[in-house]
Write a protein that holds these residues in place. Structure first.
Motif, PDB file in Angstrom:
ATOM      1  N   SER A   1      -1.163   0.298 -15.174  1.00 57.83           N
ATOM      2  CA  SER A   1      -0.694   1.509 -14.516  1.00 57.83           C
ATOM      3  C   SER A   1       0.758   1.327 -14.116  1.00 57.83           C
ATOM      4  N   VAL A   2       1.542   2.400 -14.235  1.00 60.55           N
ATOM      5  CA  VAL A   2       2.936   2.360 -13.808  1.00 60.55           C
ATOM      6  C   VAL A   2       3.035   2.344 -12.293  1.00 60.55           C
ATOM      7  N   ASN A   3       1.961   2.703 -11.615  1.00 65.18           N
ATOM      8  CA  ASN A   3       1.947   2.772 -10.159  1.00 65.18           C
ATOM      9  C   ASN A   3       1.780   1.370  -9.578  1.00 65.18           C
ATOM     10  N   PRO A   4       2.774   0.834  -8.864  1.00 60.82           N
ATOM     11  CA  PRO A   4       2.643  -0.514  -8.286  1.00 60.82           C
ATOM     12  C   PRO A   4       1.553  -0.621  -7.227  1.00 60.82           C
ATOM     13  N   LEU A   5       1.016   0.512  -6.741  1.00 61.94           N
ATOM     14  CA  LEU A   5      -0.071   0.455  -5.774  1.00 61.94           C
ATOM     15  C   LEU A   5      -1.397   0.124  -6.442  1.00 61.94           C
ATOM     16  N   VAL A   6      -1.433   0.132  -7.761  1.00 65.39           N
ATOM     17  CA  VAL A   6      -2.633  -0.250  -8.509  1.00 65.39           C
ATOM     18  C   VAL A   6      -2.355  -1.591  -9.172  1.00 65.39           C
ATOM     19  N   ARG A   7      -3.097  -2.609  -8.770  1.00 68.43           N
ATOM     20  CA  ARG A   7      -2.872  -3.940  -9.333  1.00 68.43           C
ATOM     21  C   ARG A   7      -4.163  -4.751  -9.274  1.00 68.43           C
ATOM     22  N   ASP A   8      -4.395  -5.499 -10.324  1.00 68.93           N
ATOM     23  CA  ASP A   8      -5.563  -6.392 -10.395  1.00 68.93           C
ATOM     24  C   ASP A   8      -6.864  -5.647 -10.154  1.00 68.93           C
ATOM     25  N   GLY A   9      -6.963  -4.428 -10.690  1.00 70.90           N
ATOM     26  CA  GLY A   9      -8.191  -3.662 -10.550  1.00 70.90           C
ATOM     27  C   GLY A   9      -8.432  -3.095  -9.168  1.00 70.90           C
ATOM     28  N   VAL A  10      -7.412  -3.100  -8.308  1.00 68.41           N
ATOM     29  CA  VAL A  10      -7.543  -2.599  -6.936  1.00 68.41           C
ATOM     30  C   VAL A  10      -6.404  -1.629  -6.652  1.00 68.41           C
ATOM     31  N   GLU A  11      -6.730  -0.502  -5.998  1.00 65.35           N
ATOM     32  CA  GLU A  11      -5.720   0.486  -5.604  1.00 65.35           C
ATOM     33  C   GLU A  11      -5.544   0.440  -4.092  1.00 65.35           C
ATOM     34  N   TRP A  12      -4.307   0.352  -3.661  1.00 66.79           N
ATOM     35  CA  TRP A  12      -3.975   0.352  -2.238  1.00 66.79           C
ATOM     36  C   TRP A  12      -3.802   1.794  -1.770  1.00 66.79           C
ATOM     37  N   ILE A  13      -4.463   2.133  -0.663  1.00 69.29           N
ATOM     38  CA  ILE A  13      -4.400   3.490  -0.123  1.00 69.29           C
ATOM     39  C   ILE A  13      -3.490   3.476   1.103  1.00 69.29           C
ATOM     40  N   PRO A  14      -2.248   3.980   1.020  1.00 76.30           N
ATOM     41  CA  PRO A  14      -1.338   3.922   2.176  1.00 76.30           C
ATOM     42  C   PRO A  14      -1.920   4.640   3.390  1.00 76.30           C
ATOM     43  N   ASN A  15      -1.752   4.039   4.552  1.00 73.84           N
ATOM     44  CA  ASN A  15      -2.131   4.668   5.810  1.00 73.84           C
ATOM     45  C   ASN A  15      -0.907   5.434   6.307  1.00 73.84           C
ATOM     46  N   VAL A  16      -0.885   6.749   6.086  1.00 78.06           N
ATOM     47  CA  VAL A  16       0.308   7.553   6.342  1.00 78.06           C
ATOM     48  C   VAL A  16       0.676   7.595   7.821  1.00 78.06           C
ATOM     49  N   PRO A  17      -0.279   7.838   8.750  1.00 78.59           N
ATOM     50  CA  PRO A  17       0.118   7.910  10.167  1.00 78.59           C
ATOM     51  C   PRO A  17       0.309   6.554  10.830  1.00 78.59           C
TER      52      PRO A  17
END
Length: 732
Positions: free
Chosen positions: A582-598
């Motif tokens: 994935s071009v998205n750096p938040l997806v890596r090693d089969g895991v997606e990071w979900i940013p905590n916006v607040p």
């Protein structure tokens, strides 16, 4: 980015749907308040009163059948108004007579404003008293659709009217559109100002789209050295939308003026492509009717000759179309199509259309004739349904010797549930364009950046909507809802460089308690370094309520910084993601990071950090490897980057993670050292913290200490089991 819809809670994750990326997060809603107010039971002495009323106005011209003279001194009791055959009670009645116009000095100007901003604020024709019993004429020159010779004819006709036929009761405003919509002169009786204004249009080059090959007709092809003829019908559809939007804007600016307004619309023709412009067409005519403005369309091309073999402005035709009648029929169809929109605008608003004539004087005469004296009759419809249907009007008088002229009908207002698909899409697009924010739905946004190449960054964007803002519909044992998302990224020159349009389907079971969670939507853009402006609009599709959020974004040029650091991601959840690459750096090693916006976390959660350091300096004596694609020459070998995270309250450090040392680049395709931290929050007391991320490139002698605010709250449920001590390591 398009991914699976994900719904998360504290204990696990679920997957459903295929439209967009949405996440339901268990965060505190106290930081994400719902907009609006609803009375709670027991609130003594407090109530909300909502009143909604619509009045329908129609102009009625009454003339004697024999003499053609205007019949005066009629009363409201003389009129009978029917809507779809049902009698309506007259609520307002007024008589306008230009013979009674107050004598204005020929230099009089109502407001003198001359910018398009005045079309949207109360300054345009602000003093209604000055306008009463006057003939209000807006000359709209659509320069974008006219060729130079068309503009010459329109300007000469306007100058002739101003010099010879303009009456003391006439107040004229000038509006034009070339690359943008401009109000060049407010309502005025000053002939010198009007002549100066229209004179500026003369000689302007045509900037619009030619009618060309409308809808892909292939009756004949000009012999211009190429066998390909571009089908510009799609561009014409966009151009027509723009012009209809301009008419709508002008009409909306005149809503507060009660008198009848007349728009003299000079155009080189508009072409509608099937239903492509239907929503814009309906919106323009509706706004004109609401503003009591009749449109008098003038085809500035005048009387045209359409020879079957073309004229001197085009090349000769190939094939037999010129001899079989095919080319002639194609030209006739194109000409009729370009006039049909102008005719519809006129007929639906109570005006008239003027085609196939080089003499435009009858258009001015018709306006003066129609507005010399008229009655304004208003009523509240007995049909309160807001279904957007067309309603026919019939106006009768209690005497047979008169002729009555009036608008034949109007479109009823439509609520969201009755709005057509194209109207809904238009409303969403217009909110994206609007300078005014939508606040019916609370919306929050966070944009980050990660380097892909030297001059290319991926910008992940996260949107948060409180779940309490989304009205779910019960469907069996599940609750369902949909939200529309539209967004745009503009560069420093205000040019769109990224767009997103998505519909997210939500389907939850009762156990997920969406009202205590948040809906999170994720998308992303690939951008170069520079300044950008982001705007997103979200609409829930049960009531049509919308919310918008816009912010500026600076994507840095890391080539100019000693230590090249990405954004720092704070997350409370990570989820499996099957994407292999994935071009998205938040997806890596089969895991997606979900940013905590607040940046609000509970004590029973983990706090995950993610960030990257690019091109760390190599130590002396380290070998050099070949260049990676898009990143130029890269040095590899032993590097030494040190990092840790401090937590402070009131300037006092209360906790620090172990120091982590990276000695190699672990993401070679981006020349990056990526760090991931997992910090259990049970060891931190509830409160507001400042996180300082310490990053030191020991080999290169550079450093950075960015700070972020965050909040830790007490658990809202049964405390979580014991959590291991903090651990951190460079990402693999």
């Amino acid at each position: 980015m398009r991914d699976a819809l994900k719904l998360y809670d504290r204990k696990g994750w679920w997957r459903a749907g295929r439209s967009g990326v949405a996440t339901v997060l268990g965060s505190l809603l106290t930081l994400l308040p719902a907009t609006g107010w609803t009375q709670q039971q027991g609130d003594a002495g407090t109530f909300t009163l909502k009143v909604q009323t619509d009045i329908v106005l129609t102009n009625v011209v009454v003339r004697d059948r024999k003499t053609g003279e205007v019949v005066k001194d009629l009363k409201a009791s003389d009129f009978t108004v029917l809507e779809n055959g049902k009698p309506q009670k007259i609520a307002s009645f007024d008589y306008q007579n230009v013979d009674q116009a107050a004598v204005l000095h020929e230099k009089t100007t109502v407001s003198g404003k001359a910018t398009i901003a005045d079309l949207l604020d109360p300054h345009l024709a602000a003093n209604n008293g000055e306008l009463r019993d006057h003939r209000l004429i807006v000359m709209f020159f659509d320069l974008s659709s006219m060729q130079p010779e068309d503009i010459d004819r329109a300007v000469e006709a306007a100058q002739d009217y101003i010099n010879k036929k303009m009456q003391s009761a006439d107040l004229v405003a000038l509006v034009s559109m070339a690359t943008s919509l401009n109000m060049d002169q407010d309502f005025t009786a000053d002939k010198a100002k009007l002549l100066s204004g229209v004179g500026k249009y003369n000689g302007t080059e045509g900037t619009g789209f030619a009618n060309g090959n409308e809808g892909g007709n292939s009756g004949g092809t000009a012999d211009n050295g190429s066998s390909f003829t571009a089908d510009d019908s799609e561009y014409n559809a966009l151009n027509t939308d723009r012009e209809l939007y301009a008419i709508r804007t002008i009409a909306k600016s005149l809503e507060r003026v009660d008198q009848r307004k007349s728009m003299l619309y000079f155009s080189g023709g508009l072409t509608r492509q099937g239903i492509e412009n239907q929503a814009s067409m309906r919106a323009a005519t509706n706004e004109a009717v609401k503003a009591n403005m009749a449109i008098y369309s003038v085809d500035s091309r005048g009387l045209e000759a359409l020879p079957p073999v073309g004229n001197a402005s085009t090349g000769s035709l190939r094939g037999t179309a010129a001899y079989s009648g095919g080319a002639m029929q194609s030209m006739l169809d194109a000409n009729f199509g370009s006039q049909e929109v102008l005719g519809t605008l006129a007929s639906d608003t109570g005006g008239k259309a003027f085609f196939d004539s080089n003499d435009f004087a009858p258009a001015f005469q018709q306006i003066q004739h129609d507005t010399e004296a008229y009655y304004i009759v208003g009523f509240h419809s007995t049909n309160t349904a807001r279904d957007g249907s067309y309603r026919h009007l019939t106006v009768k008088l209690n005497r047979p010797d008169v002729k009555v002229d009036y608008r034949p009908g109007y479109y009823a207002p439509a609520d969201f549930q009755h709005a057509k698909t194209e109207d809904r899409e238009l409303a969403l697009t217009e909110q994206l364009r609007s300078d005014l924010p939508a606040t019916d739905v609370a919306l929050y946004l966070q944009a980050l950046y990660f380097r892909l190449e030297d001059n290319k960054f991926f910008v992940p964007v996260s949107l948060i909507v409180p779940g309490s803002q989304i009205p779910f519909v019960k469907n069996g044992d599940r609750d369902k809802a949909t939200i529309d998302v539209i967004g745009q990224v503009k560069n420093a020159q205000n040019i769109p460089v990224g767009n997103i349009r998505d519909t997210v389907k939500l389907e939850l079971d009762a156990a997920q308690q969406v009202k205590r969670k948040n809906i999170q939507y994720a998308t992303g853009f690939t951008l170069a370094p520079g300044k950008y402006h982001l705007k997103f609009v979200v609409r829930e599709n049960q009531t049509g309520a919308m919310g918008s959020f816009e912010t500026d974004l600076q994507v840095p040029d890391l080539r100019k910084t000693p230590l090249k650091l990405s954004s720092i991601v704070l997350a409370s959840q990570r989820s499996p993601n099957a994407a292999k690459k994935s071009v998205n750096p938040l997806v890596r090693d089969g895991v997606e990071w979900i940013p905590n916006v607040p940046h609000v976390f509970r004590q029973d959660q983990h706090l995950y950090f993610l960030y990257e350091v690019y091109d760390p300096a190599r130590q002396k004596g380290a070998p050099v490897q070949a260049a990676s694609p898009g990143l130029g020459r890269r040095e590899s070998g032993p590097v030494r980057v040190l990092t840790s995270i401090e937590f402070m309250i009131g300037g006092t450090k209360v906790y620090e993670t172990p120091l982590v040392e990276a000695t190699a680049i672990n993401i070679p395709e981006r020349g990056a050292v990526a760090f991931q931290f997992d910090v259990p929050l049970a060891q931190l007391k509830p409160g507001t913290y400042v996180c300082q991320v310490n990053v030191i490139d020991d080999a290169g002698g550079s450093f950075s200490f960015p700070r972020l605010a965050m909040m830790v709250t007490a658990p809202t449920a049964v405390p979580a089991p014991a959590i291991p001590a903090a651990n951190a390591s460079p990402a693999l």
